[in-house]
Design a protein around this motif. Structure first.
Motif, PDB file in Angstrom:
ATOM      1  N   GLU A 293       0.872  -1.164   0.000  1.00 55.68           N
ATOM      2  CA  GLU A 293       0.000   0.000   0.000  1.00 55.68           C
ATOM      3  C   GLU A 293       0.913   1.218   0.000  1.00 55.68           C
ATOM      4  OE1 GLU A 293      -3.318   0.383  -0.121  1.00 55.68           O
ATOM      5  OE2 GLU A 293      -3.470  -1.777  -0.386  1.00 55.68           O
TER       6      GLU A 293
ATOM      7  N   ASP B 283      -2.592  12.026  -7.741  1.00 55.81           N
ATOM      8  CA  ASP B 283      -3.770  11.183  -8.002  1.00 55.81           C
ATOM      9  C   ASP B 283      -4.646  11.798  -9.095  1.00 55.81           C
ATOM     10  OD1 ASP B 283      -3.030   9.298  -6.164  1.00 55.81           O
ATOM     11  OD2 ASP B 283      -4.298  10.067  -4.539  1.00 55.81           O
TER      12      ASP B 283
ATOM     13  N   ALA C  56      -5.639  10.138 -12.595  1.00 58.92           N
ATOM     14  CA  ALA C  56      -7.062   9.961 -12.926  1.00 58.92           C
ATOM     15  C   ALA C  56      -7.400  10.626 -14.260  1.00 58.92           C
ATOM     16  CB  ALA C  56      -7.927  10.537 -11.816  1.00 58.92           C
TER      17      ALA C  56
ATOM     18  N   TYR D 136       4.815   3.973  -5.553  1.00 61.88           N
ATOM     19  CA  TYR D 136       4.580   3.959  -7.015  1.00 61.88           C
ATOM     20  C   TYR D 136       5.923   3.728  -7.726  1.00 61.88           C
ATOM     21  CZ  TYR D 136       3.319   6.087 -11.607  1.00 61.88           C
ATOM     22  OH  TYR D 136       3.123   6.346 -12.947  1.00 61.88           O
TER      23      TYR D 136
ATOM     24  N   ALA E   9      -4.602  -4.665  -7.525  1.00 57.88           N
ATOM     25  CA  ALA E   9      -5.562  -3.608  -7.172  1.00 57.88           C
ATOM     26  C   ALA E   9      -4.869  -2.244  -7.139  1.00 57.88           C
ATOM     27  CB  ALA E   9      -6.200  -3.919  -5.827  1.00 57.88           C
ATOM     28  N   GLN E  10      -3.734  -2.176  -6.459  1.00 54.73           N
ATOM     29  CA  GLN E  10      -3.032  -0.886  -6.377  1.00 54.73           C
ATOM     30  C   GLN E  10      -2.495  -0.454  -7.742  1.00 54.73           C
ATOM     31  OE1 GLN E  10      -2.558   1.415  -3.522  1.00 54.73           O
ATOM     32  NE2 GLN E  10      -2.282   2.474  -5.471  1.00 54.73           N
ATOM     33  N   SER E  11      -1.961  -1.412  -8.499  1.00 52.83           N
ATOM     34  CA  SER E  11      -1.413  -1.047  -9.820  1.00 52.83           C
ATOM     35  C   SER E  11      -2.506  -0.551 -10.758  1.00 52.83           C
ATOM     36  CB  SER E  11      -0.683  -2.240 -10.448  1.00 52.83           C
ATOM     37  OG  SER E  11       0.532  -2.437  -9.789  1.00 52.83           O
TER      38      SER E  11
ATOM     39  N   ARG F 159      -5.221   1.006  -9.671  1.00 49.92           N
ATOM     40  CA  ARG F 159      -5.563   2.357  -9.178  1.00 49.92           C
ATOM     41  C   ARG F 159      -4.570   3.381  -9.708  1.00 49.92           C
ATOM     42  NH1 ARG F 159      -7.485  -0.169  -4.431  1.00 49.92           N
ATOM     43  NH2 ARG F 159      -5.506  -0.101  -3.338  1.00 49.92           N
ATOM     44  N   TRP F 160      -3.310   3.003  -9.747  1.00 49.44           N
ATOM     45  CA  TRP F 160      -2.283   3.919 -10.243  1.00 49.44           C
ATOM     46  C   TRP F 160      -2.209   3.947 -11.776  1.00 49.44           C
ATOM     47  CZ3 TRP F 160       1.611   1.801  -6.199  1.00 49.44           C
ATOM     48  CH2 TRP F 160       1.659   2.656  -5.086  1.00 49.44           C
ATOM     49  N   ARG F 161      -3.015   3.135 -12.418  1.00 49.27           N
ATOM     50  CA  ARG F 161      -3.019   2.994 -13.877  1.00 49.27           C
ATOM     51  C   ARG F 161      -1.657   2.559 -14.410  1.00 49.27           C
ATOM     52  NH1 ARG F 161      -7.780   7.112 -15.915  1.00 49.27           N
ATOM     53  NH2 ARG F 161      -9.101   6.604 -14.152  1.00 49.27           N
TER      54      ARG F 161
ATOM     55  N   THR G  37      -6.777  -6.339 -15.687  1.00 53.00           N
ATOM     56  CA  THR G  37      -6.331  -7.335 -14.707  1.00 53.00           C
ATOM     57  C   THR G  37      -5.746  -8.564 -15.417  1.00 53.00           C
ATOM     58  OG1 THR G  37      -8.377  -8.612 -14.603  1.00 53.00           O
ATOM     59  CG2 THR G  37      -8.266  -6.611 -13.231  1.00 53.00           C
TER      60      THR G  37
END
Ligand code: FAQ
Length: 328
Positions: free
Chosen positions: A11, A27, A31, A46, A225-227, A229-231, A236
């Motif tokens: 995390e 972020d 986004a 990151y 999941a985190q990757s 979120r960070w694009r 998946t």
């Protein structure tokens, strides 16, 4: 200097200096599908995730040259040999673009390579299987490059600029690799009975390891999941694996070859192929370094690094001489 740290960045843990405003701005840029560039502020987790993924990818390209290199002196014609040479050379180039992209994150190439040689860094499981017949070279192009492209097309829009740009060129070259592999399989599949058996045997051995290339199932993928979120990852592991199966089954049918999965079946309701269980025990064993050719692969890389030290030394001496001349 940044020390290569392969511990898991589960995390994003904010160091004190990484204040909330910078994180919010970061972020928002991610986004908005903006690229993050080397000099931009980024969370430490990151950066670590990118170094892990890009360097694993670079190592995969360079170790991936070895199974094919095994057939260079035995290619069945001059044309096939020239194609294979060009493909392997491309893979070396991909490794270089990717090491360069990783270096923009503050790690040196020597550190990354040392981590590979010491067994601390991973590379794709697929390259720990042997290339037993010429058909394996066709199967690698068709299936392994096919799986690689499926994953890498999405990475052209990964959030880190240098990685995304490296992927654009890599994808163009991988596309040629996939087609030449499919064409080689087509010749075998339409050839003599012995050639057809060889093509089917190669498909039988490479099919399941190719599906494993996409990584563990989503519910057992600690980084996804985190990757996402960070694009860094845009899709998946399971989504990409399904897309690869859906694209590849009709290709096998066109070749007249059978996918070695008795449970493979078109599902009208989902508009996807259902498929049988993947042997995840085998995958994790190969990740742990227990693959059939794992020791040989790593030793070949270490030998290449040591035997060719003189080339690096000569290049550095030449560069220094040129710099001295220019300064005079
Ligand atoms: N092999 O949480 P996730 C090519 C590890 S290039 C070994 O799902 P992530 C060109 C994973 O690192 C092929 N290890 O991980 C060519 C993680 O371990 P860690 C390479 C694997 O990163 C063709 C742990 O399992 N392509 O073939 C593998 O979110 C022909 C948990 O997994 C890339 O590297 C595996 N297959 O997703 C060359 C593409 N799968 O580090 C020559 C870029 C997973 O936490 C001839 N990479 N692991 O200790 C990616 O897209 C991602 O890194 C994934 C894995 C999808 C591979």
């Amino acid at each position: 200097m940044y020390t290569v740290d392969y511990s898991k960045p589960q995390e994003p843990r904010l160091a004190e200096a990484e204040d909330g405003a910078r994180l919010a701005a970061f972020d928002a840029r991610v986004a908005a599908d903006d690229f993050i560039e080397p000099k931009d502020w980024m969370p430490e987790a990151y950066r670590k995730t990118l170094i892990r993924q890009i360097s694993q990818h670079a190592h995969s390209e360079v170790v991936g040259m070895l199974p094919e290199g095994n057939w260079l002196t035995r290619a069945p014609s001059l044309r096939r040999k020239a194609i294979l040479l060009a493909k392997i050379q491309d893979e070396g180039g991909h490794g270089l673009y990717l090491y360069s992209a990783a270096e923009t994150l503050g790690v040196t190439r020597e550190e990354l390579i040392e981590a590979l040689h010491a067994g601390r860094a991973k590379y794709s499981t697929i390259f720990n299987y042997p290339t037993i017949t010429w058909a394996d070279i066709g199967a690698i192009g068709w299936l392994v490059d096919g799986a690689a492209i499926m994953n890498q097309v999405a990475l052209q829009r990964t959030s880190y600029g240098p990685y995304a740009r490296a992927m654009v060129r890599i994808c163009k070259e991988e596309s040629f690799h996939q087609r030449q592999g499919y064409e080689a399989m087509m010749v075998l599949a339409n050839g003599t009975a012995a050639q057809q058996r060889m093509a089917q045997d190669a498909l039988n051995r490479w099919w399941w390891p190719s599906l494993m290339m996409f990584g563990p199932p989503d519910d057992s993928s600690p980084n996804s999941a985190q990757s996402i979120r960070w694009r860094i990852k845009r899709e998946t592991n399971d989504e990409l694996r399904q897309r690869f199966i859906d694209a590849t089954v009709p290709q096998a049918e066109a070749l007249g070859l059978s996918i070695p999965d008795p449970e493979l079946k078109w599902n009208e309701a989902t508009q996807h192929y259902d498929f049988g269980p993947i042997d995840w025990e085998e995958f994790y064993a190969v990740v742990r370094g227990e693959g059939p050719t794992a020791k040989d692969r790593l030793q070949a890389r270490i030998d290449a690094w040591e035997d060719n030290a003189w080339v690096r030394e000569a290049a550095l001496a030449h560069a220094e001489k040129q710099a001295t001349k220019q300064a005079a």
